[in-house]
Motif scaffolding. Structure first.
Motif, PDB file in Angstrom:
ATOM      1  N   GLN A  63       0.837  -1.209   0.000  1.00 26.11           N
ATOM      2  CA  GLN A  63       0.000   0.000   0.000  1.00 26.11           C
ATOM      3  C   GLN A  63       0.871   1.258   0.000  1.00 26.11           C
ATOM      4  N   ARG A  65       3.842   1.581  -1.249  1.00 23.58           N
ATOM      5  CA  ARG A  65       4.443   1.754  -2.575  1.00 23.58           C
ATOM      6  C   ARG A  65       3.467   2.388  -3.548  1.00 23.58           C
ATOM      7  N   LYS A  66       2.193   2.208  -3.287  1.00 23.09           N
ATOM      8  CA  LYS A  66       1.163   2.742  -4.179  1.00 23.09           C
ATOM      9  C   LYS A  66       1.018   4.252  -4.032  1.00 23.09           C
ATOM     10  N   LEU A  67       1.421   4.786  -2.894  1.00 18.64           N
ATOM     11  CA  LEU A  67       1.283   6.234  -2.713  1.00 18.64           C
ATOM     12  C   LEU A  67       2.198   6.947  -3.684  1.00 18.64           C
ATOM     13  N   TYR A  68       1.640   7.951  -4.297  1.00 17.52           N
ATOM     14  CA  TYR A  68       2.335   8.659  -5.352  1.00 17.52           C
ATOM     15  C   TYR A  68       3.624   9.313  -4.846  1.00 17.52           C
ATOM     16  N   ASP A  69       3.633   9.810  -3.609  1.00 13.62           N
ATOM     17  CA  ASP A  69       4.812  10.504  -3.098  1.00 13.62           C
ATOM     18  C   ASP A  69       5.841   9.568  -2.473  1.00 13.62           C
ATOM     19  N   VAL A  70       5.545   8.285  -2.453  1.00 18.34           N
ATOM     20  CA  VAL A  70       6.499   7.335  -1.885  1.00 18.34           C
ATOM     21  C   VAL A  70       7.407   6.811  -2.993  1.00 18.34           C
TER      22      VAL A  70
END
Lengths: 167, 594
Positions: A63, A65-70
């Motif tokens: 989850q 990794r799915k965040l755009y800023d991560v």
């Protein structure tokens, strides 16, 4: 089990709350969180220690990794990375106990940073095990105040790929 | 003197290096929408948006529709996106304009629908000051958007909008929100864009891993009783031709989720219809008997699996999904494949050899005959909602795109309408938003003027959004409401019927509007029917009357949706037919988990 996540994120406003929010939303408790700049000023490293079931901990990594800023998420095994934590603790230290406490502090390589008639404030750093042992050693004297940074971590450079993690 | 000359020659050179001309934030928004190919914007104005709204008056390339409530703007954008596969757009003002979007954004997030929502915001200097009509919409929508932005400088605007559309439509699609402070719209900024969007940290995997694809093909070849389980992701990925090809070549029966309806023709000999809580009995029994379950763009939702530990226990699981977090979330996959459903299946189909499975096919056929999807319609009884839907399906068939609200009528529509093409069935799946279908149908009508947009509605849901008849009338959008009116909240009533000893609390509408008069009050048309014989003529009247139309079909409020797997129960606990007395005495009378 306990898991250390080392997360590289874009240095944008709101990213920390976004990352932390992901843990909250799934009902996981964050044991510690530490964030700070890296060698690249546009990137922040967040180190989170969380407790959960193994498959849940993997799901969190996905989850995140799915965040755009991560940018990057590493689930770090204990012997594949160096981990450190800084502790400040004020110990109850009547005159009669003072030298005993300072001796103990020396044994842990802790430094005395403040002293009053009945307290000693110590600064210590170390890995998870050392910090726990140290706190246990001083528990008997009474810890009146404590602040911990939470764990920060960097993977060991040059670890061979076939190095089997122990925990 | 020499110095002066030098200075002069320098200034003379400079014009060749002129910075791109600055344009206003509002202008950047408009040009960006144009560049993204946006045809319609569903919006509601506010003072902060004045400069943007002004451009809709001066230019005609993009049509702005003045909707009546912001929630419906989001649903219309969703309807447009679901029917066309393109990004739907809404534009609302700050504060309440933004917060009213939240239900629609959540709905789009749960069903992976690409929409971009623009919200006005107070000037950056006022943000955080509790200014008039200020709301922290970026904070509020953080967990319900794929990504969101508060634009802080007009110079960032063009690139942010480009990214927003890119993120919304790529990978697993989803809603993106862009918050536009007043000063960012008023100020001037650069309109400069990179040629290609390249976002570090956002690189969806579309191509399946060759080794995994090989394993999929081998598993299919070895399997004796395979089953395809198709979800909404297959429709987003346009994977339907590949699914038909795979099913026919390797003789694999197909079942679909609520959002997967349309991905495989309902009447195909290999189609088992919908599975899950209100799926067909034969689809659900097939999940219990299959030895290989091939999930394509589906996420093992609790309304599909029931008690997940007892779902498809005999089967090896193949899970194809573009979102790695969907795989292994609810059910462990034996063969996970991360990738775009169409691209993966194209590769799988290259490896598949024709196969015949006469025994499995026969078994499926037997299940079908033993547990058919039926309903009773005794002579002289009130109209049964199922027969109204069957009639609608037979009268309009593939000329229509169907949207639904949420509740019993939604399940009956999924069960009894004969779907023939993808994007023909548009419904709120994950969030279950009552009031979705009517505004969505307006979006559908604009996206697909070649089809007839029909909202199969329940009266409970329709009452939540009926102000939008005004929008449909204003823009002469020929949207039809096929209202299955039982004067009650049928699905909750059904649970009270089955699990609460028929104690009907707070579900019956003791006062309902006259829907025909209501239609007329708004300038639309309508008709009410109570007799079975009137169903088909009334449907013809509905489709032949120009403009918005409400067909108020008075139906039996006691009709229940079957089959039903009680929430939290296993597939084997399925109640196949209406046998209420038995159920009440049996173990299922206990209140389910959720």
């Amino acid at each position: 089990m306990r898991q250390v996540y080392s997360i590289l994120v874009n240095n944008h406003a709101g990213v920390l709350s976004h990352v932390a929010g992901l843990f909250t939303r799934r009902g996981y408790n964050i044991e510690s969180i530490a964030a700070g700049p890296t060698e690249d000023t546009t990137i922040t490293r967040i180190v989170i220690v969380a407790i959960g079931e193994e498959n849940e901990l993997d799901q969190i990594a996905k989850q995140l990794r799915k965040l755009y800023d991560v940018r990057e998420v590493e689930q770090i095994s204990y012997n594949q990375a160096v981990t450190r934590e800084l502790v400040l603790a004020t110990i109850k230290a009547p005159i009669t106990k003072r030298s005993e406490i300072i001796q103990l502090a020396n044994a842990f390589g802790a430094q005395v940073i403040n002293m009053t008639d009945d307290t000693v404030t110590l600064e210590a750093s170390g890995n998870d095990h050392k910090v726990r042992t140290l706190l246990k050693a001083f528990e008997g004297y009474g810890i009146s105040q404590m602040a911990r940074t939470g764990m920060i971590s960097l993977p060991y450079d040059g670890m061979p790929e076939d190095w089997e993690p122990i925990a | 003197m020499a110095v002066a000359t030098k200075a002069k020659s320098q200034t003379a050179k400079q014009p060749t290096k002129l910075k791109p001309q600055k344009i206003s934030g509002a202008e950047i928004v408009y040009r960006s929408l144009e560049r993204e190919g946006v045809k319609y914007v569903f919006g509601h104005p506010g003072a902060i948006l004045l400069t943007v709204l002004d451009l809709f008056l001066k230019r005609s390339k993009i049509k702005h529709l003045l909707i009546r409530h912001e929630q419906c703007a989001a649903h219309m954008a969703e309807g447009y996106a679901r029917a066309s596969g393109e990004v739907g757009v809404c534009l609302t003002t700050s504060g309440p304009g933004a917060t009213n979007l939240i239900t629609g954004i959540t709905d789009a997030y749960m069903d992976s629908i690409p929409i971009v929502c623009f919200t006005g915001q107070v000037a950056t200097s006022m943000v955080g000051n509790d200014a008039f009509q200020e709301a922290d919409i970026v904070g509020m929508t953080r967990t319900i958007t794929k990504h969101n932005y508060l634009v802080k400088s007009t110079d960032d605007l063009a690139e942010t909008i480009q990214e927003a559309f890119y993120i919304a439509r790529t990978g697993r699609p989803g809603p993106v929100l862009v918050d536009l402070p007043k000063d960012v719209l008023l100020g001037d900024g650069d309109y400069q864009l990179p040629e290609k969007v390249d976002l570090r940290g956002y690189k969806p995997t579309t191509k399946g891993h060759p080794r995994q694809i090989q394993r999929v093909a081998e598993a299919i070849e070895k399997s004796k009783q395979p089953l395809l389980y198709v979800g909404g992701g297959a429709i987003h990925a346009e994977a339907h031709p590949e699914i038909v090809k795979l099913a026919e070549t390797a003789e694999i029966p197909v079942t679909y989720t609520l959002l997967g309806a349309g991905a495989f023709p309902s009447a195909h000999e290999l189609s088992l219809g919908m599975l899950g809580m209100h799926g067909t009995a034969y689809a659900n029994y097939a999940t219990m008997e299959c030895d290989l379950l091939i999930a394509v763009g589906a996420r093992f939702d609790d309304r599909v699996t029931g008690k997940v530990s007892e779902f498809a226990t005999r089967a090896k699981i193949i899970h194809i999904d573009i979102d790695p977090t969907a795989i292994g979330k609810n059910k462990t996959a034996d063969i996970p494949v991360v990738g775009d459903a169409r691209q993966v299946l194209v590769e799988v189909n290259k490896l598949i050899k024709p196969q015949e499975r006469p025994l499995w096919k026969k078994r499926i056929q037997n299940l079908r005959t033993e547990y058919p999807l039926t309903f009773d319609s005794p002579e002289g009884a009130p109209i049964k909602p199922q027969e109204a839907i069957v009639a609608l399906s037979e009268e309009v068939g593939d000329k229509a795109i169907i949207t639904t609200e949420v509740g019993q009528h939604q399940m009956w529509a999924a069960q009894f309408y004969n779907f023939t093409f993808p994007r023909q069935f548009i419904s709120s799946g994950g969030l279950g938003t009552m009031g979705f279908g009517f505004p969505a149908a307006i979006g559908v009508a604009l996206a697909r003027p070649d089809k007839l947009a029909i909202d199969i509605a329940g009266d409970g849901s329709f009452q939540m959004v009926m102000q939008e008849i005004a929008t449909a009338v204003q823009y002469d959008i020929p949207v039809k409401v096929f209202l299955l009116n039982n004067a009650t909240l049928g699905m909750v009533r059904q649970w009270q019927d089955l699990f609460m000893d028929r104690r009907f609390s707070e579900v019956d509408f003791e006062s309902s509007p006259d829907y025909v008069k209501l239609a007329e009050a708004f300038g639309a048309s309508g008709r009410r029917i109570v007799d079975k014989d009137d169903i088909r003529p009334a449907i013809q009247e509905m489709i032949n009357t120009p403009g918005p139309f409400i067909l108020d079909v008075i139906v039996d409020p006691d009709e229940l949706v079957f089959p039903m797997v009680p929430a939290g129960g296993a597939t084997k606990d399925m109640i196949v037919r209406d046998s209420r007395k038995k159920i009440l005495q049996g173990k299922l009378s206990a209140l389910p988990d959720n």
